[in-house]
Structures are given as C-alpha cells and as structure tokens.
Write a protein that holds these residues in place. Structure first.
Motif, mmCIF file in Angstrom:
data_model
loop_
_atom_site.group_PDB
_atom_site.id
_atom_site.type_symbol
_atom_site.label_atom_id
_atom_site.label_comp_id
_atom_site.label_asym_id
_atom_site.label_seq_id
_atom_site.Cartn_x
_atom_site.Cartn_y
_atom_site.Cartn_z
ATOM 1 N N GLY A 94 78.308 66.597 26.975
ATOM 2 C CA GLY A 94 77.570 67.778 27.398
ATOM 3 C C GLY A 94 78.115 68.431 28.653
ATOM 4 N N THR A 95 79.407 68.179 28.966
ATOM 5 C CA THR A 95 79.967 68.673 30.225
ATOM 6 C C THR A 95 80.808 69.935 30.060
ATOM 7 N N SER A 96 80.819 70.530 28.885
ATOM 8 C CA SER A 96 81.614 71.733 28.665
ATOM 9 C C SER A 96 81.249 72.834 29.658
ATOM 10 N N VAL A 97 82.278 73.498 30.203
ATOM 11 C CA VAL A 97 82.034 74.596 31.135
ATOM 12 C C VAL A 97 82.480 75.941 30.553
ATOM 13 N N VAL A 98 82.703 75.997 29.234
ATOM 14 C CA VAL A 98 83.150 77.256 28.630
ATOM 15 C C VAL A 98 82.343 77.626 27.385
ATOM 16 N N GLY A 99 81.144 77.081 27.228
ATOM 17 C CA GLY A 99 80.258 77.522 26.161
ATOM 18 C C GLY A 99 80.467 76.872 24.813
ATOM 19 N N GLN A 132 87.214 65.476 36.586
ATOM 20 C CA GLN A 132 86.077 65.531 37.508
ATOM 21 C C GLN A 132 84.764 65.219 36.806
ATOM 22 N N SER A 133 84.718 65.455 35.502
ATOM 23 C CA SER A 133 83.519 65.171 34.706
ATOM 24 C C SER A 133 83.473 63.722 34.226
ATOM 25 N N PHE A 134 84.344 62.871 34.765
ATOM 26 C CA PHE A 134 84.554 61.495 34.298
ATOM 27 C C PHE A 134 83.268 60.726 34.047
ATOM 28 N N GLU A 135 82.278 60.870 34.907
ATOM 29 C CA GLU A 135 81.059 60.062 34.804
ATOM 30 C C GLU A 135 80.283 60.327 33.518
ATOM 31 N N TYR A 136 80.439 61.524 32.938
ATOM 32 C CA TYR A 136 79.631 61.895 31.772
ATOM 33 C C TYR A 136 80.453 62.284 30.546
ATOM 34 N N SER A 137 81.658 62.755 30.731
ATOM 35 C CA SER A 137 82.449 63.222 29.587
ATOM 36 C C SER A 137 82.920 62.034 28.752
ATOM 37 N N THR A 138 83.301 62.317 27.499
ATOM 38 C CA THR A 138 83.617 61.265 26.541
ATOM 39 C C THR A 138 85.065 61.319 26.089
ATOM 40 N N LEU A 139 85.507 60.214 25.544
ATOM 41 C CA LEU A 139 86.874 60.109 25.040
ATOM 42 C C LEU A 139 87.149 61.159 23.966
ATOM 43 N N GLY A 140 86.236 61.312 23.026
ATOM 44 C CA GLY A 140 86.420 62.320 21.985
ATOM 45 C C GLY A 140 86.458 63.723 22.554
ATOM 46 N N GLY A 141 85.605 63.981 23.543
ATOM 47 C CA GLY A 141 85.604 65.282 24.198
ATOM 48 C C GLY A 141 86.912 65.564 24.899
ATOM 49 N N TRP A 142 87.498 64.532 25.535
ATOM 50 C CA TRP A 142 88.793 64.716 26.186
ATOM 51 C C TRP A 142 89.867 65.136 25.177
ATOM 52 N N VAL A 143 89.832 64.491 24.009
ATOM 53 C CA VAL A 143 90.851 64.777 22.996
ATOM 54 C C VAL A 143 90.725 66.204 22.478
ATOM 55 N N VAL A 144 89.527 66.609 22.098
ATOM 56 C CA VAL A 144 89.379 67.910 21.424
ATOM 57 C C VAL A 144 89.428 69.086 22.395
ATOM 58 N N THR A 145 89.445 68.817 23.716
ATOM 59 C CA THR A 145 89.611 69.902 24.685
ATOM 60 C C THR A 145 90.915 69.785 25.463
ATOM 61 N N ARG A 146 91.784 68.857 25.090
ATOM 62 C CA ARG A 146 93.077 68.666 25.762
ATOM 63 C C ARG A 146 92.873 68.486 27.270
ATOM 64 N N SER A 147 92.095 67.508 27.613
ATOM 65 C CA SER A 147 91.685 67.261 28.994
ATOM 66 C C SER A 147 92.848 66.761 29.858
ATOM 67 N N ALA A 148 92.750 67.064 31.159
ATOM 68 C CA ALA A 148 93.709 66.559 32.147
ATOM 69 C C ALA A 148 92.949 65.796 33.221
#
Length: 529
Positions: free
Chosen positions: A120-125, A184-200
């Motif tokens: 639930g940490t998305s910042v772009v809608g 920066q969202s490490f405490e709440y963001s998820t592994l799957g979320g990192w993958v599908v948003t190309r997280s850094a």
C-alpha cells in the motif's frame, strides 16, 4: 497499528526538528493545519458493496477504506478530507497461489476490476478504484509472506511475494544473508511490489536495483500461470522476467519470487563529506561511479537541500561549529553534502574507502567523518513520518524523481526546481524545493526533488495546487529528456508522460502484451497504460 490516514505506525510520531517551523514560515509563510475527517465519519462515507459474497472476500467498510488509497500526496489529501472518489467493493486475502487463481476467476465471473495490493505504499496512484458501474476487488497479498526455500550454496532464496521488507531481511539474517534492498518504504513495501515497480533500494550501488536481484518466480494471470525458471543466464529468446518487472499489476499478480542473496557483510560504515559547490560534488561522484569504486551508496545533496538539512538538524551548536570549520576550509554558502557508504570485508572497506576519499579530495571535498552517516542510518526509514507532522502544521510535502545522463543532470535538476518555485506564483504562494542525487551510474544519475507548499483553505484547493506543481515538474522532466520515473513506477499520475519515453510503438507493444494475458481487461485497468 498502521495509520489509516497517513504514513506508518500510529504509535510512532516524528516531531519537526527544532527551528524547522520557523524556517518553513520564513520560506513559505505561516500556516495552520486543517480539520481532518474522523475515522468514524470516514467509515460512514464508505458505500454499500457491489460484489456478491465470496469466502475470501471481506466487504467490511474499514477494510475497504484502508485499501482505498496509496501514499501519494493526492491519496493523502483524499483520505484526510474524506474526498475519496471511489472505494474498492471488497478486499481479499489469499494465502496460496490457488486462492489467487480462484479470485481471478471470481472477478471474471462477476465482472469486477482487480487491483493487486502489496504494502500500500504506492506514491503514483496504483491503488485507486475506477469510477463506474463495475465493482472493484482489491487482492491484498499480505498473507502470502513466507520464506519457501533457501539455497545457501547458490545464494538464492524463494519467498511468497507479499512478504514485507523487515520480515524478508529477518528471515535471511537468520541464515547469515541479506538481500540488501532498502527503499525508503522498506518497512511496509513488499517483495512483489518491488518487482512490479522496478524498485531501487538506497544501497543499490552495491546490491543493485531489484531487476539485478530478481531471478525468477510465478505470476498468476487471468489466462494462466506464468512460471519463470531460476536460470543463471539464458540466450533463449527475450527474457520474460523483463515483461513482469514494471508491469504494475496490469498483466497479473506475482505470487512467488526467487532472489539473489548475499552473505552479511563483515563491516559497514557511512561517511560524510562537503564540497564547495554542486559542480565539484557531481564531478566526484561521477568519477567514483565511472571507476567502479565499490561503495554501497552515494547521496549528494545539492545546495538547497544541504542548507535545509543543516538548518533543520536541531543541534544548532554543533552545526554552527561545523559550518565555521567548513568556511575555514573554503566550503561556504553553495556547499553540497555527500553521504557515502561502504560495505564488505574489513579489507574491502579499507581499500574502497581509501580510493573514494582520494577522489573526493581531488575535487576539493572536505571529509567530516561518520557522525552524520550514523544519524542517517538510524533514521533513514523515518523521514516519511514528517509528512504527518508537516500536514498538522499546515504544510504539504511531496517528491518527484527522474534519471538522466550526466550531461543533462545539472540542467534537469535546475528545471525541476524552477518549475516548482514558479508553479504557484499566480496566486502569490511560494514553493520550497530541493534536490539530491541518490542513485549514481557510470553514465548518469537519478535526481530526487522534494517540494513543500502551504495547504489551501479547502481540500479541493490543496489538491489543485498539488496537481499544478506535479504537472509542471513532470513536463520539465520530459522536456529535458529524463525518465518520468526512476524508482516510483507509473500508476495513474505518470501515465500521461510515459509515451515520451516508450514511443507510440513501444506503448502498443505493452498494450498487446496486456491484452494477451488479460483479454477481459480486469487487471489494474488504466494504470501504466
């Protein structure tokens, strides 16, 4: 418990540093916090669900409220004011791949749109439900959070995709490993979320962005399961992992992820240096990156951010002594602060530090030790809490980020800051903007700009100000040849600017793939494309 209308744990508060309020009043003018909607009234606003019953689906109003928005400033304004345009009609919590397949089939049968939900940490809608007659089903992956297998010899680990950052690192630490991915969202963001948003992550200079760490996994789509084997390399056609990364829930739901892991380092330290100006600081970090000096992170604060950080640090006596010493060394009003880290064996740390510091000194950098670095590490996941504190004082804060080649970095950073500073001049409002470079590559760098402005007299006016500023900065990024997103993804907010980077043909390729895997167009519709 997690806040329902802001960032983070509701037992954690981050007060504004001493002097911060007076600094903001000087830059932006005095302000007053709004009267936010109560939780009771917010729940009362949730309409009746349009979904039929299902054993995995909750239609509880509080659950639907909690899943109605992400963490963009637009989301923040909406939930604080009760101006949420559309709510999900139900929230499902699968625990297995079979559950996910069942839910996708159910959504198809009842004609529902599906929104995959990680942390639930998305910042772009990414998480906004669409208006209209069709119901919306949010599929929360938070219960799919287990370590499935670890291959210590091959340095691989397989997890369910809904695991959050701290739980993932705790599971790996017990075995002597780390993923090293710390957004920066490490405490709440998820592994799957990192993958599908190309997280850094913040230490991507050592560990790499998520695309370097993502080996394989499973994505459940409306037309079947896509399985990605864990191969060390392959020349067998296009890499299907590239289709999954950055897909933002448009193609399906990632349920399992295999990642590269690294033994925990023997030593890790973070240091600070100051440069007389941005030119010297950029030259130093570019040389370090192009010579592959094995640091784990670099973050160069440009002059405005350096000034703001020092003014709002709170320890005025120490800062005064630091600035006096820096002035003596020829580092004064236009100074830039560099935070840099080194991670590895003691021998590796010593060698990397020696090489990096020689380059820093070459560009007139002044070394100041580890105190500021230690403070950053201690608080690096706490700064989002300031959004709550600033709002209560009557100020809104948001960020934009991009990446571009070295020849365009100075002009792009200046253009974005100028777009913000001029964005509300027509109504006589100031905007305070500052920038840092936090992910550095041999051929370019990310540019991360924070901006603050006074909230309006109404939620509608605050949202209008945000939309004006976001548009101005996004247009400046595109005009200067930057990516519309280095690490936050596209969602709804960045969608209008994507074609400038992908080209019309590229956009058609993405649409074709989406139509192949989601022919009924139920997956996170209108996000990304």
């Amino acid at each position: 418990m997690r806040r329902w209308n802001g960032w983070g744990d509701d037992t954690v508060n981050m007060d504004l540093p001493a002097g911060a309020k007076s600094f903001l009043e000087n830059e932006l003018g005095t302000s007053q916090g709004p009267e936010d909607l109560s939780l009771e009234n917010a729940i009362a606003n949730v309409p009746a669900s349009k979904l039929p019953d299902h054993r995995l689906v909750s239609k509880d109003p509080l659950e639907r409220l909690r899943h109605s928005v992400g963490q963009s400033l637009g989301d923040f304004i909406a939930i604080r004011s009760g101006k949420i345009p559309t709510y999900p009609d139900g929230v499902a919590y699968p625990t297995t791949d079979e559950d996910v397949r069942e839910l996708l089939k159910y959504a198809s049968q009842v004609g529902a749109n599906v929104i995959p939900y990680g942390g639930g940490t998305s910042v772009v809608g990414h998480l906004s439900a669409l208006p209209g007659d069709k119901p919306t089903l949010t599929i929360d992956m938070g219960h799919m959070n287990k370590l499935l297998h670890i291959d210590e010899e091959g340095c691989l680990a397989e997890f369910q995709a809904g695991i959050r950052g701290p739980d993932l690192e705790a599971a790996l630490k017990a075995k002597g490993f780390t993923l090293g991915h710390f957004p920066q969202s490490f405490e709440y963001s998820t592994l799957g979320g990192w993958v599908v948003t190309r997280s850094a992550g913040q230490q991507s200079l050592k560990y790499g962005r998520i695309e370097r760490l993502f080996v394989g996994g499973v994505m459940e789509t409306p037309v079947g399961s896509l399985k990605l084997p864990n191969l060390p390399a392959s020349a067998a056609g296009p890499d299907l992992r590239e289709f999954v990364m950055g897909s933002e829930g448009r193609l399906g739901i990632v349920t399992k992820v295999t990642i590269k892991i690294t033994p925990i380092a023997e030593e890790e330290k973070f240091y600070t240096a100051f440069f007389p100006g941005a030119e010297q600081g950029m030259a130093a970090i570019k040389e370090i990156a192009q010579n592959s000096v094995p640091l784990s992170m670099m973050r160069l604060s440009l002059p405005e951010e350096t000034v703001s950080q020092l003014k709002m640090a709170g320890d005025s006596k120490t800062i005064a002594l630091l600035e006096k010493w820096l002035n003596f060394r020829g580092v004064d009003d236009n100074k830039c602060m560099l935070l840099y880290g080194v991670t590895g064996s003691k021998k590796h740390v010593s060698a990397a530090l020696s090489e990096a510091q020689a380059m820093i000194k070459k560009h007139r950098g002044v070394l100041v030790g580890t105190k500021a670095g230690e403070h950053w590490v201690k608080n690096r996941f706490r700064s989002p809490y300031l959004r709550n504190s600033l709002w209560e004082e009557g100020y809104a804060v948001d960020t934009v980020e991009t990446a571009t080649t070295w020849d365009r970095v100075p002009a792009t950073a200046e253009a974005v800051e100028t777009a913000f500073r001029n964005g509300l001049k027509d109504i006589g409002e100031n905007v305070f903007a500052y920038t840092h470079l936090s992910h550095v590559y041999p051929h370019g760098s990310s540019i991360y700009t924070t901006y603050l402005f006074r909230i309006g007299n109404t939620p509608e006016e605050t949202k209008r100000r945000w939309e004006v500023l976001k548009k101005a900065a996004s247009e400046a990024i595109v005009k200067n040849g930057g990516t519309i997103s280095h690490q936050h993804g596209v969602g709804v907010d960045h969608r209008p600017y994507l074609e400038a980077e992908k080209t019309p043909l590229g956009m058609e390729m993405i649409r074709t793939l989406s139509n192949t895997l989601d022919p009924e167009k139920i997956m996170n519709k209108d996000k990304l494309i």
